[in-house]
Design an enzyme around this catalytic site. Structure first.
Site, mmCIF file in Angstrom:
data_model
loop_
_atom_site.group_PDB
_atom_site.id
_atom_site.type_symbol
_atom_site.label_atom_id
_atom_site.label_comp_id
_atom_site.label_asym_id
_atom_site.label_seq_id
_atom_site.Cartn_x
_atom_site.Cartn_y
_atom_site.Cartn_z
ATOM 1 N N GLU A 298 -5.335 3.876 17.759
ATOM 2 C CA GLU A 298 -5.322 3.287 19.110
ATOM 3 C C GLU A 298 -5.891 4.248 20.150
ATOM 4 O O GLU A 298 -6.488 3.844 21.135
ATOM 5 C CB GLU A 298 -3.886 2.911 19.522
ATOM 6 C CG GLU A 298 -3.572 1.454 19.304
ATOM 7 C CD GLU A 298 -2.273 0.988 19.966
ATOM 8 O OE1 GLU A 298 -1.562 1.801 20.583
ATOM 9 O OE2 GLU A 298 -1.977 -0.206 19.850
ATOM 10 N N HIS A 327 -2.089 7.713 -8.032
ATOM 11 C CA HIS A 327 -2.275 6.722 -9.082
ATOM 12 C C HIS A 327 -2.769 5.399 -8.533
ATOM 13 O O HIS A 327 -2.661 4.377 -9.195
ATOM 14 C CB HIS A 327 -0.963 6.555 -9.853
ATOM 15 C CG HIS A 327 -0.542 7.830 -10.512
ATOM 16 N ND1 HIS A 327 -1.027 8.230 -11.739
ATOM 17 C CD2 HIS A 327 0.256 8.826 -10.075
ATOM 18 C CE1 HIS A 327 -0.507 9.412 -12.046
ATOM 19 N NE2 HIS A 327 0.266 9.807 -11.049
ATOM 20 N N LYS A 441 -3.440 -9.975 22.906
ATOM 21 C CA LYS A 441 -2.185 -10.244 23.630
ATOM 22 C C LYS A 441 -2.348 -11.455 24.538
ATOM 23 O O LYS A 441 -1.508 -12.348 24.571
ATOM 24 C CB LYS A 441 -1.798 -9.030 24.492
ATOM 25 C CG LYS A 441 -1.204 -7.885 23.710
ATOM 26 C CD LYS A 441 -0.638 -6.850 24.692
ATOM 27 C CE LYS A 441 -0.130 -5.633 23.948
ATOM 28 N NZ LYS A 441 0.324 -4.577 24.837
#
Ligand SMILES: O=P(O)(O)OC[C@H]1O[C@](O)(CO)[C@@H](O)[C@@H]1O
Length: 472
Positions: A298, A327, A441
């Site tokens: 951000e 792995h 938003k």
């Protein structure tokens, strides 16, 4: 880089530098060549400091002074409640979770109360998945639960939605005493949470205006949850302050840990390493990688530079965990595109040890494990992974913590915040806003019918008309 006085954190950047096996590593001169740019970055940061944009460092001492008050409140509620639930998202949730996981028992919530120091269980609800939400409510007794609603802006839809549901439940279950079950952490002057808290009489803690969510762990955002669950927040702040001091006082890229980490990140980014892998080798640091990912992504992922030119910069953070992800991801890191730089975080002394039993009756091929410890195996795997990366001419570095304790975690948090701030200046962007999140938003407000967003709703509906779907 050696320890500085009491400092328990070291940075080993051998794997970033040129050597017999990694010819593409950096030369010392390249790092030193960044010094002028880093000095300019420091000047810009000092200007931001003056302007109140660098309050994560500027206010450390005054926040440390609030510690007794936070502990006093935490100790009072710790005896009264069985559960402490954080409602928040992004920086308002990841920090509290990361610090709790790093410093408390891994299975803290499952411990009997006496082994938790008779302190509440901690839940951090950082999403709005209705299944998880309902299932949590199913296991909690609201009468024995304290909810900490954390939102810097006091406007975040996810957190406000959680808050409204919880407030409703509490009003039904606890009657007039429901405000005693809510503590709000928000801005001192702004946002929708504040007036509700004032009218309804919730206990309140303040997030300083000049500290953005992702930089806010060392404010009441993280300190309250930590103190409630028995973490020594005084030591956490001391660690942070010592790192802050180290960074302010040390001169030059080879002495200043934030300049070094940002300098290395910048050089690697210039060489096309667009991905930054953060890979702790301790389960306790798994969510620290989540916290760091938000901080790095951000803060640094930006379209425009400070002069308003389109630049599209940033390094994509990837969260990994050693040895688990050896792995799953390491194959890609060793042999895939050379577009990544890795940071390992290692812990020199684990607070627990476990011996692997020796049984000579079992196949000889596994005898080497017998009599060794789990941590020896983990250290060996980490070192072997470093070696494999080096052989493949891939760049990596290591942050070494002497142990997982409050002091070292305080240092780590502050180092990562500071290096992000330096990297922001090197990239010539504003590391303290997040305009790219705003459209989403606003779109959410529109789709959910918030007043004033009617036009946006029509736009989104229009955009949604053309669809390509399989199996509709
Ligand atoms: O604490 P707030 O204001 O609710 O914000 C939560 C998160 O939302 C953002 O504003 C956007 O994702 C983050 O920067 C922040 O940490």
């Amino acid at each position: 880089m050696g320890n500085q006085g009491q400092l328990g954190l070291q940075i080993d950047y051998t794997g970033m530098m040129k050597g017999p096996q990694n010819p593409d590593g950096f030369r010392n001169e390249e790092l030193l060549g960044l010094q002028t740019k880093l000095d300019q970055a420091k000047t810009s940061l000092e200007i931001r400091w003056e302007a109140g944009q660098l309050d994560f460092t500027k206010l450390l001492i005054s926040i440390k002074e609030q510690v007794p008050e936070i502990i006093k409140y935490a100790d009072t509620v710790a005896t009264r409640f069985d559960n402490f639930v954080v409602l928040g998202i992004g920086g308002s949730a990841l920090g509290p979770l990361a610090v709790h996981q790093a410093l408390n028992h891994y299975y803290y919530n499952e411990l009997p109360p006496e082994k938790r120091g008779h302190r509440p269980r901690l839940y951090v609800v950082d999403n709005i998945d209705p299944v998880r939400f309902n299932e949590l409510m199913e296991i909690l007794d609201p009468k024995k639960t304290l909810f900490n609603v954390i939102s810097k802006s006091g406007n975040t839809s996810e957190t406000m939605a959680q808050f409204l549901i919880v407030r409703d439940i509490l009003r039904r279950e606890c009657g007039n005493s429901y405000p005693e079950h809510i503590v709000v952490t928000t801005d001192k002057e702004k946002g929708n949470l504040l007036p509700i808290a004032l009218v309804e009489g919730f206990q309140r803690f303040v997030i300083p205006a000049g500290i953005g969510g992702r930089f806010s762990e060392l404010t009441p955002v993280g300190l309250l949850a930590a103190a409630v669950c028995g973490i020594d927040i005084d030591q956490l702040m001391d660690g942070a302050l010592s790192m802050d001091h180290w960074i302010w006082e040390s001169k030059g890229v080879l002495a200043n840990p934030a300049q070094l980490r940002a300098g290395l990140a910048y050089l690697s980014w210039q060489k096309g390493k667009n991905i930054s892998v953060f890979m702790p080798y301790a389960d306790g640091l798994k969510t620290m990688a989540d916290w760091y990912a938000q901080l790095w992504a951000e803060s640094l992922g930006k379209r425009y530079d400070l002069q308003g030119r389109e630049v599209f910069v940033g390094q994509t953070p990837v969260k990994a965990l050693g040895v688990t992800d050896q792995h799953s991801q390491v194959q890609l890191y060793v042999e895939g595109p050379d577009d990544k730089v890795l940071t390992f975080v290692t812990v020199e002394r684990f607070k627990e040890s476990r011996i692997i039993p020796l049984d000579s009756g079992l196949p000889e091929d596994i005898h080497f494990l017998g009599g060794r410890t789990l941590e020896e195996l983990l250290f060996a795997e980490q070192k072997a992974t470093e070696y494999a990366l080096t052989l493949a001419n891939r760049q990596h570095q290591k942050i070494i913590l002497s142990s997982l304790d409050e002091y070292n975690i305080g240092q780590l948090l502050l180092l990562l915040e500071w290096e992000t701030a330096y990297m922001g200046e090197l990239l010539n962007i504003n590391a303290y806003d997040q305009p790219g999140v705003e459209e989403g938003k606003n779109g959410t407000y529109a789709l959910m019918g918030r007043k004033g967003y009617e036009k946006k709703k029509l736009e989104i509906e229009e955009y949604g008309k053309t669809q390509y779907r399989l199996n509709e």
